[in-house]
Design a protein around this motif. Structure first.
Motif, short mmCIF file in Angstrom:
data_model
loop_
_atom_site.label_atom_id
_atom_site.label_comp_id
_atom_site.label_asym_id
_atom_site.label_seq_id
_atom_site.Cartn_x
_atom_site.Cartn_y
_atom_site.Cartn_z
N LEU A 71 -8.40 -13.63 5.10
CA LEU A 71 -7.17 -14.11 4.46
C LEU A 71 -5.98 -14.08 5.42
O LEU A 71 -5.00 -14.80 5.20
N THR A 72 -6.06 -13.26 6.46
CA THR A 72 -4.95 -13.16 7.43
C THR A 72 -5.24 -13.95 8.71
O THR A 72 -4.55 -13.79 9.70
N LYS B 122 3.88 3.40 2.83
CA LYS B 122 5.26 3.59 2.37
C LYS B 122 6.06 2.31 2.56
O LYS B 122 6.84 1.91 1.67
N GLU B 123 5.90 1.68 3.71
CA GLU B 123 6.62 0.43 3.99
C GLU B 123 6.30 -0.65 2.96
O GLU B 123 7.19 -1.39 2.51
N LEU B 124 5.02 -0.74 2.57
CA LEU B 124 4.59 -1.77 1.63
C LEU B 124 4.71 -1.31 0.18
O LEU B 124 4.36 -2.07 -0.73
N ARG C 238 0.02 -7.55 -0.39
CA ARG C 238 0.96 -6.92 0.56
C ARG C 238 0.31 -6.70 1.92
O ARG C 238 0.97 -6.86 2.96
N TRP C 239 -0.97 -6.34 1.94
CA TRP C 239 -1.66 -6.18 3.22
C TRP C 239 -1.84 -7.53 3.91
O TRP C 239 -1.69 -7.65 5.13
N VAL C 240 -2.17 -8.56 3.14
CA VAL C 240 -2.33 -9.90 3.72
C VAL C 240 -1.02 -10.36 4.33
O VAL C 240 -0.98 -10.91 5.44
N ASP C 241 0.08 -10.14 3.63
CA ASP C 241 1.40 -10.53 4.14
C ASP C 241 1.73 -9.76 5.42
O ASP C 241 2.25 -10.33 6.39
N LYS C 242 1.39 -8.47 5.44
CA LYS C 242 1.66 -7.63 6.62
C LYS C 242 0.90 -8.14 7.84
O LYS C 242 1.49 -8.39 8.89
#
Length: 487
Positions: free
Chosen positions: A95-96, A179-181, A195-199
């Motif tokens: 996905l990333t 924490k950031e996400l 959120r992990w995909v966006d990161k």
């Protein structure tokens, strides 16, 4: 000043080169034997190194390909817990637009062979990913219509070390990033994935790693929130393009007669391309002289099911204690096995609706009911199979053969087989009947899983990660939800 004669120097050089050549040939023909007699998987490691993404050309293409490496993934877990994580993390990388980095599986939790040296040192067996799967998680194609420049294939840890030197690797601290996400235990499964995909998607660094953990830990794998990932995960090429390794295809080819009453049983996907020379011994398809794995292609999990086969997962061994613990803890079914839960079906009506779930009959405690589902008796196993066989007739399915994937004691398995035959099943076989080479024995669990996936109908253990992996691969491969059951 030293002087040398050109002719003597030339002869010495030629002799040295010849000596090196013959030494190289001897090493190839006489590989170093493991002191514990473990298989070395030299042919599979050669297969992995020969994948097209493991080439110098792939290194210099523009734009540069990007990768995700998770060294702490399911650390110390058994194969199926590690496999669950590997499949889902391959999807995250996909996905990333990053290539997943696959590693050997170190069989420390449930070693397939003795792994302790005479001096007491332990040396667990290290099994390459392509001994299990040669689908996208093992570096196989993600699909014919995908641009591998933008969405690269998975690569081996060995290749990662070549294309991602230490000074170019960007390390992500797991705790700081959670924490950031704003990811907590209360975060939904879909939000966690998004959120992990966006990161990872926004990071320009080609080589990214999380050295101290992974985005989806073992607690998340056992949480119903994981089901929220299915709408994207269930149609991901990670699952739809899933293939068993050539090693497993070879094992299936040799043992296929145990699975069907069809007089011409071997499907094209399992036929070897190897033609033995006339002078060679006639049993090259045996365990003593097996066909080379290079003559087999990866076996697609989406292949047509084995008509008339009911495949059962009957876990024994350490499950005697494990089932008691799960029942006393109030545990539920594992991951994808919960698709049949009434609560899940009410909350997510578009998800696959499996027909079975962890039900507690009136007058029975949750603990007793859970134990019965986890550790069925031989009599209840035969009875459950009888009911599934009878119910399947209405859908036009005639179940005639049974395959029992089990680690039960031989005397117990023999009695179970006797009961099945007495119940009218025409063909009954088990894991103990499989004729496997030593390297195939190292992945015998996956050989069993390939049968459970290929069977027309399946009954599994709801608490088991092995059954859960079978469920997700069956569903993504096109098996109808109503063909999957639990004890």
């Amino acid at each position: 000043m030293l002087h040398f004669k050109p002719r003597i120097f030339y002869r010495a050089t030629v002799c040295a080169c010849l000596a090196l050549f013959f030494l190289w040939r001897w090493v190839i023909l006489h590989p170093v034997q493991d002191p514990l007699g473990h298989p070395t998987f030299s042919d599979i490691r050669e297969y992995e190194r020969g994948l097209p993404q493991h080439s110098r050309q792939a290194v210099f293409t523009k734009p540069r390909r990007r990768y995700l490496y998770l060294p702490g993934e399911a650390s110390g877990s058994g194969w199926n817990n590690a496999f669950q994580a590997a499949l889902l993390n391959t999807h995250l990388a996909y996905l990333t637009n990053r290539g997943y980095v696959f590693r050997d599986f170190v069989a420390s939790a449930h070693p397939p062979f003795p792994d302790t040296l005479p001096n007491g040192d332990r040396r667990p067996l290290s099994i390459p990913m392509n001994a299990f799967t040669s689908g996208p998680t093992g570096g196989g194609q993600l699909g014919d219509d995908l641009d591998e420049q933008l969405t690269p294939r998975a690569i081996s840890k060995e290749w990662w070390n070549k294309v991602c030197p230490a000074n170019e690797v960007v390390e992500i601290n797991l705790d700081e990033t959670l924490k950031e996400l704003n990811i907590t235990d209360d975060t939904s499964g879909l939000d966690r994935l998004t959120r992990w995909v966006d990161k990872f998607g926004k990071m320009e660094a080609p080589c990214v790693t999380i050295p101290n953990g992974e985005p989806f830990d073992w607690m998340f794998m056992g949480n119903p929130k994981i089901l929220e990932l299915w709408p994207s995960y269930g149609i991901s090429p990670v699952l739809t393009q899933f293939k068993w390794s050539p090693l497993i295809a070879r094992a299936l080819s040799r043992n296929y007669h145990l699975l069907t009453l069809d007089p011409h049983p071997l499907p094209p996907a399992l036929i070897s391309s190897y033609t033995p020379p006339r002078k060679e011994i006639p049993d090259l398809g045996s365990t003593s002289a097996p066909y080379p794995i290079s003559s087999f292609s990866p076996y697609p999990a989406a292949s047509s099911p084995i008509t008339g086969l009911l495949a059962l997962h009957v876990r024994r061994g350490d499950y005697a204690e494990h089932c008691r613990n799960l029942a006393s803890w109030g545990s539920g079914y594992n991951a994808w096995n919960t698709f049949g839960s009434p609560d899940v079906r009410a909350a997510h009506p578009t998800l696959p609706a499996l027909p079975d779930y962890l039900d507690v009959p009136d007058g029975m405690s949750h603990e007793d009911a859970a134990y019965a589902h986890c550790w069925p008796t031989a009599e209840s196993i035969v009875q459950r199979a009888r009911v599934v066989r009878k119910d399947s007739v209405s859908s036009g399915t005639q179940l005639r053969a049974v395959y029992i994937a089990t680690n039960g004691e031989p005397h117990w398995v023999a009695d179970l087989v006797r009961q099945f035959k007495a119940d009218g099943w025409e063909l009954v076989s088990t894991s103990l009947d499989m004729k496997l080479t030593r390297d195939e024995m190292a992945v015998a669990q996956a050989v069993d899983m390939s049968v459970l996936v290929a069977a027309e109908t399946f009954i599994g253990v709801g608490f088991s990660s092995l059954s859960s992996n079978v469920v997700q691969i069956r569903l993504a491969g096109g098996r109808k939800p109503e063909t999957t059951h639990f004890w």
